[in-house]
Design an enzyme around this catalytic site. Sequence first.
Site, PDB file in Angstrom:
ATOM      1  N   ARG A  44       0.866  -1.174   0.000  1.00 26.66           N
ATOM      2  CA  ARG A  44       0.000   0.000   0.000  1.00 26.66           C
ATOM      3  C   ARG A  44       0.905   1.227   0.000  1.00 26.66           C
ATOM      4  NH1 ARG A  44       2.416   1.960   3.754  1.00 26.66           N
ATOM      5  NH2 ARG A  44       0.856   3.584   3.890  1.00 26.66           N
ATOM      6  N   GLY A  45       0.272   2.389  -0.201  1.00 21.76           N
ATOM      7  CA  GLY A  45       1.029   3.611  -0.411  1.00 21.76           C
ATOM      8  C   GLY A  45       1.120   3.873  -1.902  1.00 21.76           C
ATOM      9  N   ALA A  46       0.756   5.091  -2.314  1.00 26.69           N
ATOM     10  CA  ALA A  46       0.613   5.380  -3.746  1.00 26.69           C
ATOM     11  C   ALA A  46       1.863   5.043  -4.567  1.00 26.69           C
ATOM     12  CB  ALA A  46       0.212   6.847  -3.941  1.00 26.69           C
ATOM     13  N   ARG A  87      -7.478  -0.402  -7.195  1.00 28.95           N
ATOM     14  CA  ARG A  87      -7.819   0.651  -6.228  1.00 28.95           C
ATOM     15  C   ARG A  87      -8.022   1.959  -7.000  1.00 28.95           C
ATOM     16  NH1 ARG A  87      -4.550   0.820  -0.759  1.00 28.95           N
ATOM     17  NH2 ARG A  87      -6.530   1.813  -0.172  1.00 28.95           N
ATOM     18  N   GLN A 194      -2.243   2.305  10.067  1.00 30.27           N
ATOM     19  CA  GLN A 194      -0.942   2.404   9.404  1.00 30.27           C
ATOM     20  C   GLN A 194       0.078   3.191  10.230  1.00 30.27           C
ATOM     21  OE1 GLN A 194      -3.935   3.018   7.953  1.00 30.27           O
ATOM     22  NE2 GLN A 194      -3.893   2.640   5.741  1.00 30.27           N
ATOM     23  N   ASP A 235      -2.031  10.559  -2.034  1.00 27.95           N
ATOM     24  CA  ASP A 235      -2.389   9.526  -3.007  1.00 27.95           C
ATOM     25  C   ASP A 235      -2.787  10.110  -4.349  1.00 27.95           C
ATOM     26  OD1 ASP A 235      -2.684   6.584  -1.657  1.00 27.95           O
ATOM     27  OD2 ASP A 235      -2.921   8.186  -0.201  1.00 27.95           O
ATOM     28  N   ASN A 245      -5.555  12.104   0.587  1.00 26.57           N
ATOM     29  CA  ASN A 245      -4.662  11.291   1.406  1.00 26.57           C
ATOM     30  C   ASN A 245      -5.524  10.468   2.354  1.00 26.57           C
ATOM     31  OD1 ASN A 245      -1.903  10.581   2.063  1.00 26.57           O
ATOM     32  ND2 ASN A 245      -2.219  11.599   4.024  1.00 26.57           N
ATOM     33  N   LYS A 246      -4.884   9.672   3.175  1.00 25.90           N
ATOM     34  CA  LYS A 246      -5.615   8.777   4.069  1.00 25.90           C
ATOM     35  C   LYS A 246      -6.654   9.530   4.888  1.00 25.90           C
ATOM     36  CE  LYS A 246      -5.216   5.247   4.104  1.00 25.90           C
ATOM     37  NZ  LYS A 246      -6.021   4.284   3.319  1.00 25.90           N
TER      38      LYS A 246
END
Length: 344
Positions: A44-46, A87, A194, A235, A245-246
């Site tokens: 995960r993570g762009a 995603r 996270q 992201d 973002n998250k």
Amino acid sequence: MKPIYYEDGALKMLDQTLLPTQEVIHSYTDYREIAQAIVAMIVRGAPAIGVTAAYGVYFGAEEFKNQPAETFFKSMDTVCETLRATRPTAVNLFWAVDRMAGVIRANADKNPIQITALLKQEADAICAEDIEMCRTMGAYGAALIHKKDTILTHCNAGALATADYGTALGVVRAAWEAGKEISVYADETRPFLQGARLTAYELHKDGIPVTLITDNMAGWMMKQGKIDCVVVGADRIARNGDVANKIGTYSVSILAKAHGIPFYVAAPTSTIDFDMWSGDDIVIEERDCREISHIKGQQIAPDGVAMENPAFDVTPHQNVTAIITEKGVVYPPYDINIPALQES
């Protein structure tokens, strides 16, 4: 710390769903399994998703390279669409797949085996560029950090979210390596934790002072003067400076603005969607509500209760002090200075 890397003919991934208690490396050679690893947030993570998707295209080509050319090209369309569908929010995914698809189109006169070799080279290049961009971003961002600053970060934008080093945590690492004696507050980042599982793990492992707090403590820490700046990843960034973002980042940005604290976003230009005019157009991923109702399989909410689980939110550009990229630090007006990055 490398969460994804190519070795011995396979894509290796550190399973981030098992951190911090277990460090398990999986090996992948099937593009379908790579796509599922993205969906399941094993990676995960762009930026990391982008690198992973690039290798996914390559492994798809490996599977179909002995087919007739016409069949190969049709199969590769399916491979690319499968990876694009994993995603919806992180733009690096689409950027990387489009870049790999561009290699296929540009070499349509070559045979599938030759194209497959070129796709491997391109995936390797995307991975290497990500590492270099993060280190360059870190250096630019470190210049914004003062000696003995305490930095708040949300979610995980570290080495685990990239091919190595990190975006927001790349800034932290660069400031630490420059002898600035910084420290970090890490939001736990519900519901996937996270910050607790990954950011605290990374920084503690590197010996960088880190204090874990729950998401709803950030405002009080700011009120007490314990936080000097906020650094987060992204992201997707629209051309007007709105930042996806998250989930929870929007709230942190409001708190930072209310307390007069700089709010920095660190992201490579591959995270900027130059074709998207504002954050209003960003598709927000909705994830399984069991991530809210359960923690590690333990139910914490009553059966039948209504739930919503958006994975991201959008921070308006008015709340962003600056955006740190590998091409330098971008300041407002973003609608002028972000498009200029395309030409630099």
